[in-house]
Design a protein around this motif. Structure first.
Motif, PDB file in Angstrom:
ATOM      1  N   ASP A  50       0.845  -1.197   0.000  1.00 46.50           N
ATOM      2  CA  ASP A  50       0.000   0.000   0.000  1.00 46.50           C
ATOM      3  C   ASP A  50       0.883   1.251   0.000  1.00 46.50           C
ATOM      4  OD1 ASP A  50      -2.934   1.044   0.414  1.00 46.50           O
ATOM      5  OD2 ASP A  50      -1.668   2.252   1.742  1.00 46.50           O
TER       6      ASP A  50
ATOM      7  N   PRO B 290     -11.214   5.042  -1.297  1.00 48.86           N
ATOM      8  CA  PRO B 290     -10.082   4.886  -2.226  1.00 48.86           C
ATOM      9  C   PRO B 290     -10.261   5.672  -3.513  1.00 48.86           C
ATOM     10  CG  PRO B 290     -11.404   2.881  -2.121  1.00 48.86           C
ATOM     11  CD  PRO B 290     -11.874   3.756  -1.007  1.00 48.86           C
TER      12      PRO B 290
ATOM     13  N   CYS C 286      -3.212  -1.041   5.972  1.00 48.45           N
ATOM     14  CA  CYS C 286      -3.941   0.222   5.821  1.00 48.45           C
ATOM     15  C   CYS C 286      -5.200   0.019   4.986  1.00 48.45           C
ATOM     16  CB  CYS C 286      -3.030   1.262   5.170  1.00 48.45           C
ATOM     17  SG  CYS C 286      -3.819   2.855   4.863  1.00 48.45           S
ATOM     18  N   GLN C 287      -6.346   0.322   5.580  1.00 50.41           N
ATOM     19  CA  GLN C 287      -7.620   0.271   4.866  1.00 50.41           C
ATOM     20  C   GLN C 287      -8.008   1.679   4.436  1.00 50.41           C
ATOM     21  OE1 GLN C 287     -10.895  -1.223   7.205  1.00 50.41           O
ATOM     22  NE2 GLN C 287     -12.372  -1.030   5.542  1.00 50.41           N
ATOM     23  N   HIS C 288      -8.255   1.867   3.140  1.00 48.50           N
ATOM     24  CA  HIS C 288      -8.743   3.143   2.611  1.00 48.50           C
ATOM     25  C   HIS C 288     -10.274   3.094   2.558  1.00 48.50           C
ATOM     26  CE1 HIS C 288      -4.855   4.665   0.708  1.00 48.50           C
ATOM     27  NE2 HIS C 288      -4.543   3.436   1.084  1.00 48.50           N
ATOM     28  N   HIS C 289     -10.925   4.052   3.216  1.00 47.01           N
ATOM     29  CA  HIS C 289     -12.392   4.059   3.220  1.00 47.01           C
ATOM     30  C   HIS C 289     -12.980   4.796   2.016  1.00 47.01           C
ATOM     31  CE1 HIS C 289     -12.701   2.113   7.105  1.00 47.01           C
ATOM     32  NE2 HIS C 289     -11.741   2.924   7.546  1.00 47.01           N
TER      33      HIS C 289
ATOM     34  N   GLN D  83       2.649   9.372  -5.461  1.00 49.59           N
ATOM     35  CA  GLN D  83       1.702   8.299  -5.764  1.00 49.59           C
ATOM     36  C   GLN D  83       2.043   7.615  -7.082  1.00 49.59           C
ATOM     37  OE1 GLN D  83      -2.971   8.170  -6.916  1.00 49.59           O
ATOM     38  NE2 GLN D  83      -2.554   9.218  -4.989  1.00 49.59           N
TER      39      GLN D  83
ATOM     40  N   PHE E 139      -8.876   6.577   6.803  1.00 51.46           N
ATOM     41  CA  PHE E 139      -8.043   5.382   6.829  1.00 51.46           C
ATOM     42  C   PHE E 139      -8.191   4.685   8.176  1.00 51.46           C
ATOM     43  CE2 PHE E 139      -6.093   8.936   4.632  1.00 51.46           C
ATOM     44  CZ  PHE E 139      -5.777   8.427   3.375  1.00 51.46           C
TER      45      PHE E 139
ATOM     46  N   ASN F  25      -1.824  -3.273   2.031  1.00 44.79           N
ATOM     47  CA  ASN F  25      -3.229  -2.899   1.868  1.00 44.79           C
ATOM     48  C   ASN F  25      -4.128  -3.799   2.710  1.00 44.79           C
ATOM     49  OD1 ASN F  25      -3.328  -5.270   0.322  1.00 44.79           O
ATOM     50  ND2 ASN F  25      -3.208  -4.172  -1.616  1.00 44.79           N
TER      51      ASN F  25
ATOM     52  N   LEU G 263     -10.918  11.971   2.885  1.00 47.24           N
ATOM     53  CA  LEU G 263     -10.079  10.784   2.950  1.00 47.24           C
ATOM     54  C   LEU G 263     -10.174  10.218   4.361  1.00 47.24           C
ATOM     55  CD1 LEU G 263      -6.875  12.196   1.193  1.00 47.24           C
ATOM     56  CD2 LEU G 263      -8.683  10.832   0.154  1.00 47.24           C
TER      57      LEU G 263
ATOM     58  N   PHE H 121      -8.664   8.956  -3.157  1.00 46.95           N
ATOM     59  CA  PHE H 121      -7.207   8.996  -2.948  1.00 46.95           C
ATOM     60  C   PHE H 121      -6.445   8.675  -4.221  1.00 46.95           C
ATOM     61  CE2 PHE H 121      -3.095   7.216  -1.912  1.00 46.95           C
ATOM     62  CZ  PHE H 121      -2.590   8.163  -1.048  1.00 46.95           C
ATOM     63  N   TRP H 122      -6.696   7.522  -4.808  1.00 52.84           N
ATOM     64  CA  TRP H 122      -5.943   7.093  -5.992  1.00 52.84           C
ATOM     65  C   TRP H 122      -6.412   7.881  -7.203  1.00 52.84           C
ATOM     66  CZ3 TRP H 122      -1.864   4.395  -4.746  1.00 52.84           C
ATOM     67  CH2 TRP H 122      -1.887   3.608  -3.584  1.00 52.84           C
TER      68      TRP H 122
END
Length: 290
Positions: free
Chosen positions: A6, A155, A150-153, A45, A132, A92, A130, A158-159
């Motif tokens: 991640d 995503p 790390c959990q992205h709530h 990134q 997390f 991730n 964002l 972010f990406w």
């Protein structure tokens, strides 16, 4: 549950100076973000993984470690008191709460999930939310290296492909390179942490995740990879290098030399050594055709 890469934390004493290095190395670097616990970061990134360049900017806000609480700020402060470089590896996560329970059951973590949120900005200037959740892990012999999932709530917020277009032609992070005097002794931890069964390699072990390779090499194998001597830190693991897949290594090399960086040719790889890269090592290699 298997995990892929991640992000990696690159701790530096001067955030903007480290970010300027990444710019000269051909990366697009995001603006300054502030955490309520005293650290600031800037983000590089790529398509599959990112680098969090981080400094302790407001030490008075740092919370101490407490039972079942991993203090990100305190860990970063203590790391930077000793050195600069890659301080944490985060994989991730689809469900940080489940991962925290799994880490505890495996004996590699006894920490509560850490949740936090902040605002981010899209390339067009729009503000987005964002959030997390982090499930921390610990390798008993490696107090100088942090681990988490790390959990992205959000995503989708972010990406962003707009942030992944780099002048040095870097496409993705192909893997991370860790150093240990006895890589095999960390095989159990690596499997419990990554959820992937490690395989033996020449001079080490590797977890080939869905999103990049995690290598643990002995110093001799690491020297062969990098082209210069490296040392492990006692019985533990050190996170030494990132491997970048680039579309055109010649273009990457030309940009580095144009920007005054002492990039080294080692076989078919380009290497930016720790003296250039704020205690870290960056490896650039030709992207493999899929």
């Amino acid at each position: 549950m298997p995990h892929g890469l991640d992000h990696v934390v690159h701790a530096a004493r001067d955030l903007d100076a480290a970010a300027d290095f990444y710019v000269r190395a051909g990366f697009a670097v995001g603006g300054r973000n502030r955490h309520p616990w005293g650290t600031h970061n800037r983000i590089v990134q790529l398509t599959n993984c990112y680098i969090e360049i981080l400094e302790v900017a407001e030490p008075e806000k740092i919370l101490p470690h407490r039972p079942r609480l991993f203090s990100f700020g305190a860990f970063s402060r203590d790391f930077l008191a000793r050195r600069e470089g890659f301080s944490m590896l985060l994989l991730n996560s689809r469900d940080a709460a489940t991962d925290a329970r799994a880490f505890e059951a495996a004996g590699i973590g006894a920490f509560e999930v850490f949740d936090f949120a902040r605002e981010g900005k899209r390339a067009d200037g729009r503000t987005v939310k964002l959030a997390f959740s982090l499930a921390f892990a610990a390798e008993p012999h490696s107090p100088d290296l942090g681990f988490a999932a790390c959990q992205h709530h959000f995503p989708e917020n972010f990406w962003n492909p707009s942030f992944q277009n780099h002048p040095n032609a870097a496409q993705r992070i192909a893997g991370v390179v860790m150093i240990a005097n006895d890589p095999a002794s960390h095989r159990g931890f690596l499997e419990a942490y990554s959820g992937v069964k490690p395989v033996r390699t020449e001079g080490g072990v590797a977890a080939r995740t869905e999103n990049g390779v995690i290598d643990i090499l002995n110093p001799s194998a690491a020297r062969d990879l990098l082209g210069f001597p490296v040392e492990a830190g006692g019985a533990g693991i050190m996170l030494n290098a990132l491997r970048f897949a680039v579309a055109d290594p010649s273009r990457t090399e030309a940009l580095h030399r144009q920007n005054g960086l002492a990039v080294r040719r080692h076989g078919e790889k380009l290497v930016l050594p720790p003296k250039e890269a704020f205690g870290a090592t960056l490896i650039f290699e030709a992207a493999k055709e899929s």
